[in-house]
Structure formats: C-alpha cells, structure tokens
Design an enzyme around this catalytic site. Structure first.
Site, PDB file in Angstrom:
ATOM      1  CB  SER A 252      -0.866   0.019   1.251  1.00 59.81           C
ATOM      2  OG  SER A 252      -0.009   0.127   2.377  1.00 59.81           O
ATOM      3  CE  LYS A 253      -2.427   6.411  -2.699  1.00 60.15           C
ATOM      4  NZ  LYS A 253      -2.842   7.080  -3.903  1.00 60.15           N
ATOM      5  NE  ARG A 254      -3.150   5.757   4.931  1.00 65.35           N
ATOM      6  CZ  ARG A 254      -4.393   5.529   5.298  1.00 65.35           C
ATOM      7  NH1 ARG A 254      -4.704   4.446   5.965  1.00 65.35           N
ATOM      8  NH2 ARG A 254      -5.332   6.418   5.036  1.00 65.35           N
ATOM      9  CG  ASN A 256       6.863  -0.364   0.158  1.00 66.87           C
ATOM     10  OD1 ASN A 256       7.951   0.174   0.026  1.00 66.87           O
ATOM     11  ND2 ASN A 256       6.718  -1.612   0.492  1.00 66.87           N
TER      12      ASN A 256
END
Ligand code: GLU
Length: 493
Positions: A252-254, A256
């Site tokens: 997840s962009k949270r 990575n």
C-alpha cells in the site's frame, strides 16, 4: 488453441508496480506458450478514469520494457481496446441475458438498499441484495421501463450449492454461491460494471488464460457463471499472489511507494525494477538474482510461481539496482542514463526562472537545486521542529496536507496551491506557518523557492514520498492515532 493473455488496468490513478508485475507474468506466460499478450483499458468507471492516467500507465509499462501485441496504442483486430468505446457491445450482451432469463431489472432505490444493508448489519446477516425485484411480473417491468424509471440490470446467481473451479496455481477452489451477490451488470447510467465488461471482452478478445491478482478470486464465480449463461468456454484462471509490504500486509502506498513514476523519479533502472518484479514469487531455475527480461522469458515456467506472499522490499530493490549499475553500465552509458534521467537541460531550464533570483555565481546553483535531483533528504526531527510546531502538530499538518494532495488529479502549481490553502484554512492556520514544515519536508530547508513550485518541479510522487518520509521521521501515525486523525480530517473537509 493459441494462448492469449491480457492485462486490463483501470486508468484511475498512478501506474502501479502491481500492474507491471501482473503484466510481466502475463507476458512471460504468453511468450512461454508461443502465444500473444494484450493490453485492454478498463475505463467503465467514468468518474474516476482519466486519459492522463491511461497515458501514464502505457508510458510506464513501455519504460519498463514491456510490450504487448495488441492494445489501445498499437491496435489489433479484436479492438477497440478501451472499454468506453465498447458500450454497445455490453448493452447487447446484457439484453441477451435479460432475454434468456439469466438477468433481471432492479428498480430498488439507493434508500431501500441502504435500509437493507443496515438491517442486514444489525442482524449480522450476510450483506447483499435480497432479490426483491427478481420476481416482478413482466408487464409491471415493461410499464416501469416505459415510464423511464431508473433501474439497473443484475445477474441471477444460484442460492445454494457451490461454485468449484480450477486455478492454475492453487488447484481446486470452492466458494458457496450464497457468498456471491446478485451482481449489477449494467448501472443506472447504462454503463456496464467491471464484471460484465471483463467477461464479454475476455471472450471476444479470445483470452485463453486470465492471469490476475488474487484479489479477484472471489469474483471468479460470477465470471464463470456469466460464461455459462452466454454458453461460452471458460478461460483458465490463474490468480497471482499479491505483492506485500515488508510487514506482510498488502502493498500500500501508505507504507511503500507504489507508483512506477516514483521509482523512475528516484533513478532506478527500468531493467532492475523489472528484474525485481520478476523475483516476486518466482525465481530462475538456478536461483540467480540478477537477470534480464530475455533471460527470464527464455526459461519461464508459471508453475514456479510460489504462493507465499512476495514482499516488495525497496531496500532489496536498491541493492539489485546497484548491482545493475555496476555490472551493466560503462561510465559512458551511465552518463547517458543520468542525462536521460534528470541531469539534463530540461531539468535545468525548469529551475532557472526560480534560481536566477537567488544566484550571484554559477556555483550557487547546485546548493540551491540539489533537492530537485535527490531522493529522500537527510533531514532530522529538529529540522522539522524549526518550523515552530511541536511534533504532534507537525504530524497533523503533514498528514492532512498529504491526504489532500493525494486527491489532486492534475498536478500543477495552482492545484497544489488550492489544495494546501484549503487545508490551512480548515485547520485555521495562516498559510505561511502552515507551509513552513512542508518547505523542510520537501526541500530540506525553508530557504528554498516556493514550496508549491518545488512540488510542481518534483512531481506528485516524489513530493508525496517526501511528506511521508517526514511523517515517518516524526514517528509515523499508529493505527489508533490514524483513526482519530482520519475522523478529524473528515470533519475538516
Ligand atoms: N480492471 C481490473 C483491475 O484494475 C482488471 C482485473 C482483471 O484482470 O480481471 O485490476
């Protein structure tokens, strides 16, 4: 039978590393079988799809060195390859299902559906449509349609027994039909949903193997049922393991950066990124870590994919990238690559209008602009605190700014400015002190050019990554705090 595989990205955001991973395995499998690989754009969600995102996805995949035999950019004889250009086809097929009694029109209002959902939640029942409109009599349906009453088309699904199907990697999978919703096929605006469009296209485009992420396993029964309703042969299914963060949660962009554009901007070699994606759940027969796309294609065997969740670890990627730089590029080639990347006239020219105000000698340029060609900046908590806020407020300002910036569709100075101004206003902080910590997070010091211009020059991905990095430096946001902050943020909005 000719093997034909595809990827079907939805152009609703940044080009995702997961899309490239699935594309690579589809391409490698098609290649290993002497088949074809195609790309189709699934843009039925008109509200969220944009031509910019489509272009970014195609460019990013090409940058990585992935090519397809048919697609919206290079054509082919099974096109169009963009679902928004195929509406008539879906309509025709939805009507076919209505005529054969495998689908029905549903007139339930959003209010009734909300009510139903609430009751089901209260009674801890399985959520899903209750079939209310399934048995309306034909004349009533005709009358309501003639009156122009808003409705959707849903598919019928058995309410007992199981759907059992075979997955190339997982073997037999069984899912109870009661778990499967009476899926909407055509929305009230006449657009198809993913499920209808995907099945119709896979059939018409003669896809023999559907290779996609494991998040689609639970949709497979709907798809299989649609193939049966149409009387079509079902393709072979293969659900690849999802990429994971280092802590094993879903990538997840949270946690990575997930956008290929970020890796491009950071200065990774496309060959190395592709090499790393090839190691996600798969390995060369001799277990070597560094290999080219050609070498992978030569020996690819999909049965070597292992199902333990592959971890996308940026540190490992960096290590591999270093190997590539050292082993594969001469100084001349490295110079060319650096030039192609960012050390070029375009970068310089974009920065000069701002830099010239602050330059006395040419040698002032590098210290002023080095953050534009850097990755994460070597800043500290103390640097951030010099903006005049305590750690808690810093996290709040940076996190709220980040959330707001994540929803900016077109990245330009004006939109960045309005986004940040809106957050500052909502938090009742004057713009200047609000922007102070952002300056440090983005440019490493408050002495840089305007933070909006800096963000514009850096691009969305690097800007967001730096804000995230600053939040992490401050200790990040734990689960509990996150909930509280999300609530506070929603109230602001
Ligand atoms: N449009 C879907 C996605 O965004 C495609 C899923 C599939 O491959 O069936 O992932």
């Amino acid at each position: 039978m000719t093997v034909r595989t595809r990827i079907a990205p939805s152009p609703t955001g940044d080009p995702h590393v997961g899309t490239a991973y699935v594309a690579l395995f589809n391409m490698a499998f098609a290649h290993s079988q002497g088949g074809q690989f195609l790309l189709r754009i699934e843009d039925t969600d008109q509200a969220r799809s944009t031509p910019e995102s489509e272009k970014a996805i195609l460019d990013a995949l090409h940058w990585l060195g992935l090519d397809w035999d048919e697609g919206p950019d290079n054509g082919g004889d099974k096109g169009p390859y963009r679902q928004s250009e195929r509406s008539d086809i879906y309509h025709e097929h939805a009507h076919q299902l209505l005529d054969s009694g495998h689908a029905f029109r549903c007139f339930c209002t959003p209010e009734r559906l909300d009510e139903l959902r609430k009751t089901q939640m209260e009674n801890k029942e399985q959520l899903g449509y209750d079939g209310h409109c399934m048995h309306l009599d034909e004349s009533e349906v005709a009358e309501r349609v003639a009156k122009g009453e808003s409705h959707v088309v849903r598919m019928k699904v058995p309410r007992e027994g199981q759907c059992t199907f075979n997955d190339m990697l997982r073997g037999e999978i069984s899912i109870d039909w009661t778990q499967i919703d009476l899926q909407i096929l055509l929305k009230a605006d006449g657009m198809p949903t993913y499920h209808l469009a995907n099945v119709v296209d896979d059939h018409l485009m003669e896809i023999s193997h559907v290779i996609r992420g494991e998040e689609w396993i639970n949709s497979a029964p709907k798809h299989i049922l649609l193939y049966q309703y149409f009387g079509w042969e079902t393709p072979v299914f293969c659900h690849l393991p999802l990429l994971r963060n280092v802590d094993k949660s879903k990538l997840s962009k949270r946690k990575n950066p997930t956008s290929i554009l970020y890796y491009q901007r950071m200065g990774y070699l496309p060959e190395a990124l592709l090499n790393y994606l090839g190691r996600m759940g798969w390995s060369m027969p001799d277990e070597r870590e560094k290999f080219t796309l050609e070498q992978m294609l030569e020996v690819f065997d999909i049965q070597r994919v292992s199902l333990g969740g592959p971890v996308f670890d940026v540190e490992k990627l960096s290590w591999l990238n270093g190997m590539w730089i050292r082993a594969e590029l001469t100084d001349d080639q490295l110079a060319d690559r650096l030039h192609e990347w960012a050390l070029n006239r375009d970068t310089l020219k974009a920065f000069l209008p701002f830099a010239r105000q602050r330059m006395e000698t040419f040698s002032d340029l590098a210290p002023l602009g080095n953050y534009l060609v850097s990755g994460m900046l070597p800043i500290t908590v103390e640097d951030l605190k010099s903006a005049g806020m305590d750690e808690e407020q810093l996290v709040e300002v940076l996190q709220f700014a980040l959330w707001r910036l994540e929803s900016v569709q077109q990245w330009n100075r004006d939109n960045i400015f309005s986004a940040l101004k809106a957050v500052a206003d909502a938090m009742e902080i004057k713009l200047k002190p609000f922007l102070a910590p952002l300056f440090i997070a983005i440019a490493g010091s408050s002495a840089s050019i305007s933070v909006m211009d800096s963000m514009n020059l850096l691009g969305a991905d690097m800007s967001r990554a730096r804000l995230r990095h600053a939040i992490d430096l401050l200790g990040g946001v734990g689960k509990k705090k996150l909930k509280k902050m999300e609530k506070a943020y929603q109230q602001l909005a």
